[in-house]
Design a protein around this motif. Structure first.
Motif: not given
Length: 266
Positions: A210-213, A222-223, A232-235
């Protein structure tokens, strides 16, 4: 009054709306060639397509993946983006369901419901697939080849089974992951209806990140949540593509918030 009305709307303004919503002062002035965006539009939510178009125009991504999208709504959003903001997009529809209740139309011609991709560059090799089991509602993925950051990339957009249907998602994810694995460079966007540590997402983590490390099967920090209920459901999964910057942008126009990613395509 008639002359004034014509001057306000303008000859190229899309039908069905009187005026465009003003964009923030820091809105992008033109399409950002290395930016992608995923957004569950929320349907039915009674939201104006003018407002949805303005939300997209604020960030002006090269590619946008939308879920819970009616084909006629997407067509209007595309027209508003061009007529009001000068942003021209091609559209590929990934309709998986004809739904009169969600999308209107007539009993003999209900609107198509599913996902869609808007791209500033033309799209080729369009593939639409329904999952063998959609759960309580038909679900599937849409795949296209288009340009991101000036390079050809395979782009996927999906919406997995509803959040309490873990066993169904566990069968859907491998179907998607197998197709993604066939490509050296791919971007996979969508509403996966599951948090990063959910077991059913295991196959996706094997083919992309995912683009969020901070969002990983084992969280490293913290996601950033993407929904009103702080999940967090969208990727935006990347394969052979490097992340540059990302962010979740709060919106009042859906219960999901747009996830944007600026990327570097080798």
């Amino acid at each position: 009054m008639i002359v004034a009305g014509v001057a306000l709307v303008g000859p190229s303004a899309p039908s069905g709306a009187v005026f465009a919503r003003a964009l923030p002062v820091d809105a992008a002035e033109s399409v950002v060639p290395n930016r992608v965006m995923t957004w569950n539009l929320c349907n039915p939510c009674g939201v104006s397509d003018v407002d949805r178009a303005a939300e997209i125009a604020t960030y002006a991504p090269q590619v946008i993946g939308v879920q819970e999208a009616c084909d006629r709504e997407v067509a209007r959003i595309r027209d508003f983006l061009e007529g009001y903001y000068g942003l021209k997009y091609h559209v590929a529809y990934g309709t998986v369901l004809d739904s009169l209740s969600r999308c209107g139309g007539s009993p003999w011609n209900p609107g198509g419901f599913g996902q869609a991709i808007l791209s500033a560059a033309p799209m080729t090799d369009v593939v639409r697939r329904e999952y063998p089991d959609g759960g309580s509602e038909d679900r599937g993925y849409l795949a296209v080849t288009t340009l991101v950051d000036g390079h050809s990339v395979r782009v996927f957009n999906t919406h997995l089974a509803q959040r309490r249907q873990e066993s169904v998602r566990a069968e859907q994810v491998p179907v998607l992951a197998r197709e993604v694995a066939r490509h050296d460079r791919a971007i996979v966007m969508g509403d996966f209806n599951a948090v990063p540590e959910a077991p059913e997402l295991a196959a996706m983590w094997k083919v992309g990140t995912d683009v969020d490390p901070e969002c990983r099967p084992t969280p490293t920090g913290p996601c950033e949540p993407t929904t009103d209920w702080l999940s967090k459901f969208d990727y935006v999964f990347l394969r052979g593509v490097d992340p540059v910057e990302h962010g979740v942008r709060a919106t009042v126009y859906s219960d999901h918030h747009p996830l944007l990613a600026d990327v570097d395509v080798p």
